[in-house]
Every structure is written in C-alpha cells, then in structure tokens.
Design a protein around this motif. Structure first.
Motif, PDB file in Angstrom:
ATOM      1  N   LEU A  53       0.813  -1.215   0.000  1.00 39.30           N
ATOM      2  CA  LEU A  53       0.000   0.000   0.000  1.00 39.30           C
ATOM      3  C   LEU A  53       0.846   1.266   0.000  1.00 39.30           C
ATOM      4  CD1 LEU A  53      -2.726  -1.278   2.444  1.00 39.30           C
ATOM      5  CD2 LEU A  53      -3.144  -0.517   0.093  1.00 39.30           C
ATOM      6  N   GLU A  54       2.071   1.190   0.467  1.00 38.01           N
ATOM      7  CA  GLU A  54       2.935   2.368   0.422  1.00 38.01           C
ATOM      8  C   GLU A  54       3.116   2.852  -1.016  1.00 38.01           C
ATOM      9  OE1 GLU A  54       5.633   1.939   4.448  1.00 38.01           O
ATOM     10  OE2 GLU A  54       6.493   1.254   2.549  1.00 38.01           O
ATOM     11  N   PHE A  55       3.239   1.920  -1.954  1.00 38.03           N
ATOM     12  CA  PHE A  55       3.385   2.290  -3.360  1.00 38.03           C
ATOM     13  C   PHE A  55       2.031   2.553  -4.023  1.00 38.03           C
ATOM     14  CE2 PHE A  55       7.294   0.011  -2.374  1.00 38.03           C
ATOM     15  CZ  PHE A  55       8.247   0.835  -2.945  1.00 38.03           C
ATOM     16  N   LEU A  56       1.039   1.749  -3.685  1.00 38.93           N
ATOM     17  CA  LEU A  56      -0.271   1.888  -4.317  1.00 38.93           C
ATOM     18  C   LEU A  56      -0.972   3.181  -3.907  1.00 38.93           C
ATOM     19  CD1 LEU A  56      -1.302  -1.827  -3.871  1.00 38.93           C
ATOM     20  CD2 LEU A  56      -0.981  -0.685  -6.078  1.00 38.93           C
ATOM     21  N   MET A  57      -0.880   3.529  -2.638  1.00 39.93           N
ATOM     22  CA  MET A  57      -1.540   4.753  -2.190  1.00 39.93           C
ATOM     23  C   MET A  57      -0.827   5.990  -2.734  1.00 39.93           C
ATOM     24  SD  MET A  57      -4.224   3.766  -0.588  1.00 39.93           S
ATOM     25  CE  MET A  57      -4.776   5.254   0.227  1.00 39.93           C
ATOM     26  N   ALA A  58       0.474   5.924  -2.885  1.00 36.87           N
ATOM     27  CA  ALA A  58       1.199   7.046  -3.490  1.00 36.87           C
ATOM     28  C   ALA A  58       0.699   7.280  -4.911  1.00 36.87           C
ATOM     29  CB  ALA A  58       2.696   6.775  -3.481  1.00 36.87           C
ATOM     30  N   ASP A  59       0.458   6.188  -5.643  1.00 39.63           N
ATOM     31  CA  ASP A  59      -0.055   6.312  -7.005  1.00 39.63           C
ATOM     32  C   ASP A  59      -1.479   6.853  -7.009  1.00 39.63           C
ATOM     33  OD1 ASP A  59       0.290   5.839  -9.867  1.00 39.63           O
ATOM     34  OD2 ASP A  59      -1.193   4.237  -9.629  1.00 39.63           O
ATOM     35  N   ALA A  60      -2.304   6.376  -6.079  1.00 37.34           N
ATOM     36  CA  ALA A  60      -3.679   6.866  -5.990  1.00 37.34           C
ATOM     37  C   ALA A  60      -3.708   8.372  -5.728  1.00 37.34           C
ATOM     38  CB  ALA A  60      -4.430   6.118  -4.888  1.00 37.34           C
ATOM     39  N   GLY A  64      -4.983  11.887  -7.999  1.00 40.09           N
ATOM     40  CA  GLY A  64      -6.056  12.716  -7.479  1.00 40.09           C
ATOM     41  C   GLY A  64      -7.254  11.953  -6.968  1.00 40.09           C
ATOM     42  N   ALA A  65      -7.063  10.686  -6.618  1.00 42.60           N
ATOM     43  CA  ALA A  65      -8.183   9.860  -6.158  1.00 42.60           C
ATOM     44  C   ALA A  65      -8.726  10.361  -4.829  1.00 42.60           C
ATOM     45  CB  ALA A  65      -7.741   8.409  -6.019  1.00 42.60           C
ATOM     46  N   ASP A  66     -10.026  10.211  -4.650  1.00 40.58           N
ATOM     47  CA  ASP A  66     -10.638  10.495  -3.351  1.00 40.58           C
ATOM     48  C   ASP A  66     -11.407   9.296  -2.812  1.00 40.58           C
ATOM     49  OD1 ASP A  66     -13.015  10.447  -4.864  1.00 40.58           O
ATOM     50  OD2 ASP A  66     -13.235  12.628  -4.848  1.00 40.58           O
ATOM     51  N   THR A  67     -11.499   8.216  -3.615  1.00 41.60           N
ATOM     52  CA  THR A  67     -12.229   7.013  -3.205  1.00 41.60           C
ATOM     53  C   THR A  67     -11.444   5.782  -3.641  1.00 41.60           C
ATOM     54  OG1 THR A  67     -14.333   8.179  -3.503  1.00 41.60           O
ATOM     55  CG2 THR A  67     -14.418   5.775  -3.352  1.00 41.60           C
ATOM     56  N   ILE A  68     -11.092   4.940  -2.673  1.00 43.18           N
ATOM     57  CA  ILE A  68     -10.360   3.711  -2.950  1.00 43.18           C
ATOM     58  C   ILE A  68     -11.353   2.554  -2.998  1.00 43.18           C
ATOM     59  CG2 ILE A  68      -8.552   2.140  -2.163  1.00 43.18           C
ATOM     60  CD1 ILE A  68      -7.532   4.915  -2.984  1.00 43.18           C
ATOM     61  N   LYS A  88      -6.099   7.042   6.835  1.00 46.59           N
ATOM     62  CA  LYS A  88      -4.907   7.832   7.146  1.00 46.59           C
ATOM     63  C   LYS A  88      -4.673   8.942   6.123  1.00 46.59           C
ATOM     64  CE  LYS A  88      -0.195   7.149   8.830  1.00 46.59           C
ATOM     65  NZ  LYS A  88      -0.539   7.567  10.202  1.00 46.59           N
ATOM     66  N   GLU A  89      -5.047   8.688   4.869  1.00 45.90           N
ATOM     67  CA  GLU A  89      -4.843   9.672   3.809  1.00 45.90           C
ATOM     68  C   GLU A  89      -6.050  10.583   3.609  1.00 45.90           C
ATOM     69  OE1 GLU A  89      -2.022  10.110   2.727  1.00 45.90           O
ATOM     70  OE2 GLU A  89      -0.917   8.211   2.736  1.00 45.90           O
ATOM     71  N   GLY A  90      -7.097  10.389   4.410  1.00 49.11           N
ATOM     72  CA  GLY A  90      -8.279  11.229   4.289  1.00 49.11           C
ATOM     73  C   GLY A  90      -9.148  10.896   3.090  1.00 49.11           C
ATOM     74  N   LEU A  91      -9.111   9.638   2.656  1.00 49.28           N
ATOM     75  CA  LEU A  91      -9.895   9.188   1.508  1.00 49.28           C
ATOM     76  C   LEU A  91     -11.031   8.272   1.959  1.00 49.28           C
ATOM     77  CD1 LEU A  91      -6.914   8.191  -0.836  1.00 49.28           C
ATOM     78  CD2 LEU A  91      -7.952  10.447  -0.528  1.00 49.28           C
ATOM     79  N   GLY A 148     -19.506  11.933  -8.872  1.00 52.68           N
ATOM     80  CA  GLY A 148     -18.550  13.028  -8.844  1.00 52.68           C
ATOM     81  C   GLY A 148     -17.250  12.697  -8.138  1.00 52.68           C
ATOM     82  N   ARG A 149     -17.053  11.415  -7.809  1.00 52.17           N
ATOM     83  CA  ARG A 149     -15.822  10.981  -7.142  1.00 52.17           C
ATOM     84  C   ARG A 149     -14.719  10.686  -8.161  1.00 52.17           C
ATOM     85  NH1 ARG A 149     -16.705   8.611  -2.114  1.00 52.17           N
ATOM     86  NH2 ARG A 149     -18.510   9.562  -1.077  1.00 52.17           N
ATOM     87  N   VAL A 150     -13.501  10.568  -7.623  1.00 56.08           N
ATOM     88  CA  VAL A 150     -12.356  10.123  -8.425  1.00 56.08           C
ATOM     89  C   VAL A 150     -11.892   8.792  -7.834  1.00 56.08           C
ATOM     90  CG1 VAL A 150     -10.043  10.650  -9.279  1.00 56.08           C
ATOM     91  CG2 VAL A 150     -11.691  12.508  -8.888  1.00 56.08           C
ATOM     92  N   PRO A 151     -12.337   7.661  -8.404  1.00 56.51           N
ATOM     93  CA  PRO A 151     -12.032   6.358  -7.812  1.00 56.51           C
ATOM     94  C   PRO A 151     -10.661   5.834  -8.241  1.00 56.51           C
ATOM     95  CG  PRO A 151     -13.458   6.060  -9.689  1.00 56.51           C
ATOM     96  CD  PRO A 151     -13.283   7.545  -9.535  1.00 56.51           C
ATOM     97  N   TYR A 152     -10.120   4.962  -7.413  1.00 58.67           N
ATOM     98  CA  TYR A 152      -8.854   4.273  -7.711  1.00 58.67           C
ATOM     99  C   TYR A 152      -9.025   2.836  -7.269  1.00 58.67           C
ATOM    100  CZ  TYR A 152      -3.805   3.242  -7.812  1.00 58.67           C
ATOM    101  OH  TYR A 152      -2.566   2.711  -8.075  1.00 58.67           O
TER     102      TYR A 152
END
Length: 336
Positions: A53-60, A64-68, A88-91, A148-152
């Motif tokens: 997740l350290e790499f995946l969340m950086a990419d998200a 500009g993602a707001d929804t995982i 933790k990232e506010g998503l 209106g979300r930006v999903p990842y």
C-alpha cells in the motif's frame, strides 16, 4: 534496481524485526528458525499489505483519487489495511467482499469484519465466490464516478507489479539485516495467496544476486497455476523496479499440499502450527494465511528438506485479527 525513483508513502517508521525463535527451533529439532515480523508493520494491526500500500496509495494520491475501491475475502486482511490506509490519507474506501465459502459472510462477525465497520468503510458489497472481481470493482468505480468521485481500484491483495515492489523492498531489508547480524539466510518461507509478497521476494532476492531461495506455501491455488502466475508477476515487478534480467522460471517454488479442503478451511496442521507458535514463542498467526504457511514450514522441516545448520526465515505476513473470527478452529484439540 532503484526503488527510490518510485513514489512511496511511508506507514512504518523502521525496519520490522528479524528474530531468532530458539524454543521453536529446539522443539522442531531441525534448522535454526527465524521470523521476519511483518505482522508489526504500520496501519491497523499490521501485516504484509502495508508494504504494498505504500506504493499503491502514493499512485492513488498522484492521480487525485478520493475514493479507494478494493476486494478480498470476507475476513480480508488486505481490505482492513487498505481501509486503514485510506483513513490515514483522508480518503473514502469501498469494499467488495467475495464469499469464497458459501454462507461465510456474517455482518455481525468479529475479526476483520468488525474492523471494516469500526474503520468506517463507506460501502461493503458482498458477492458469491467465483464472481469476476475486476468487473465488479469497475462497476463500483463507475458508480463512484457518477457521484462526482475520483475512484482508484486496488486489486485483491494489492498484488500487481506496483504493489509487489513492497516485497522487493522487504527482500532488500532482509539482506541488510542479514549483513548486520552476520546471519546468512539459507531459505525463506512465506504464504502464497494473491502472490504479491511471494513474487516480490523472489524478484528482490534474485535482483540482488543473493541466491536466497523462496518457497511459497499456497493457501488456495494449485501449484502449477500459482507458479505460472507468480512468474509473470515477478518479472513485471522486476521490470518496474528497473532490473536488467528476467527472473528464471525455476526461481518460483510453490507447495500446495498444505491447503487442505480449501481456502480459509481449517486443517489439523494449521491448528497445531498456530498453537505451537503461540505457546512456544508468543507469536500469533492467523488461520487463513500464516497458520497454513507455518504448517508448511513445519512440514518441510519434518520432511528433512533443510539441514540442521541451516538458517530458515519465516516471513510473518500478519493477519492475527482474523483469529477472533475462528475461535473454535484455532483452539481445537491440544496440539502444542
């Protein structure tokens, strides 16, 4: 390989411990057994998915993602940790849970299922085993987009090439600790499920020219299929990390004879392994992944696969919250 060039979040402040297990080693009468404590990684209750997740969340975040959106089984450690990383990232985070064992999803269940609710999953969708999970996650992403979300989308286990970089990083960490301790590692054992941990370790050890062999204990798939999947993933991960050479097919080794009747279904060997680790070393395993991987470790030692003087490293990938959803299975009999 040059991981420093790839964006990464940091959820763990220091390397996880590499510990000798003296009582277990004496009990088994085989090699010297060590454990890499990736159950102590950061985020909620730790586990191997944190490295991915350290790499995946950086990419998200870069996109500009707001929804995982991610997927896993009904007691998924990956879903727990992805949800925790999103918090933790506010998503926001939406979970697609696959009921691989019919009737196994219980909304009121303990373990990771309780933590999904405590951590505030925005949506939990449950689908039958065998569902096309990527298609179902894409449908969830399309729905989020319509709002209106930006999903990842993060695949199950975080096990794509980007996520598996986390276990190239782990291999490098192990080699550094090995050097600091003057401790040559003769063999590594890990659970082999979605494949990112196993493939990343193989890619990392091969890319560093260390010669350290890795055996994955399958928790679900048959040997041939799992090895083929891992070979493809190990090479994709190596390429992403900047390696010059492909990982040979012979570097991928899977044992599928400790799965038992199926994914997440108990075996006597798994129960014995959990009790043995707990009562001899105070280390908690889980019944789905690390319990079966430890059963594989013990089985290989009993088969005489290792020499008495070997140093064998067991990669503890976490998962202990799932213990609370399987009390009868992990306390059955008295094996230790």
């Amino acid at each position: 390989m040059q991981l420093a060039r790839i964006p990464r979040r940091r959820y763990t402040s220091a390397p996880t411990p590499l510990e000798f297990l003296p009582r277990l080693s004496e009990h088994l009468g085989g090699p010297r057994v060590y454990v890499k404590r990736d159950d102590l990684l950061g985020l909620a209750s730790g586990g191997n998915k944190t490295r991915k997740l350290e790499f995946l969340m950086a990419d998200a975040l870069a996109q500009g993602a707001d929804t995982i959106i991610t997927t896993g089984a009904v007691q998924s450690n990956h879903a727990r940790l992805t949800l925790a990383a999103a918090v933790k990232e506010g998503l926001k985070c939406r979970l697609l849970l696959e009921e691989r064992v019919p009737g196994s999803y219980k909304p009121e269940a303990s373990g990771n299922n309780l933590l999904f609710r405590l951590l505030g999953a925005e949506q939990i969708r449950v689908v039958p085993g065998g569902t096309d999970l990527m298609q179902a996650m894409q449908e969830m992403a399309d729905q989020a987009g319509s709002e209106g979300r930006v999903p990842y989308i993060i695949p199950g286990g975080g096990s794509n090439a980007l996520g598996a970089l986390g276990y190239i990083s782990c291999a490098e960490e192990v080699l550094e600790q090995s050097f600091e301790k003057s401790l040559p590692i003769d063999h590594v054992i890990c659970a082999s499920g979605s494949g990112g941990t196993h493939a990343g370790l193989v890619a990392g050890f091969y890319g560093s020219h260390s010669g350290v062999p890795v055996t994955g204990i399958s928790v679900r798939a048959e040997k041939v299929d799992q090895e083929e999947k891992l070979h493809v993933l190990a090479n994709a991960t190596s390429k992403l990390a900047g390696a010059e050479h492909e990982v040979p097919r012979g570097m991928i080794t899977v044992r599928d004879d400790f799965v038992g009747p199926g994914y997440s279904l108990p075996t006597a060997e798994m129960t014995a392994a959990i009790q043995t680790f707990a009562r001899l070393e105070g280390i908690l395993l889980d019944p789905v992944y690390t319990g079966k991987a430890a059963a594989g470790l013990i089985g290989l030692i009993q088969e005489g696969v290792f020499e008495p003087q070997d140093n064998v490293l067991f990669v503890h990938t976490g998962g202990s919250p799932a213990l609370y959803a399987y009390p009868d299975e992990v306390l059955a009999g008295d094996h230790a």
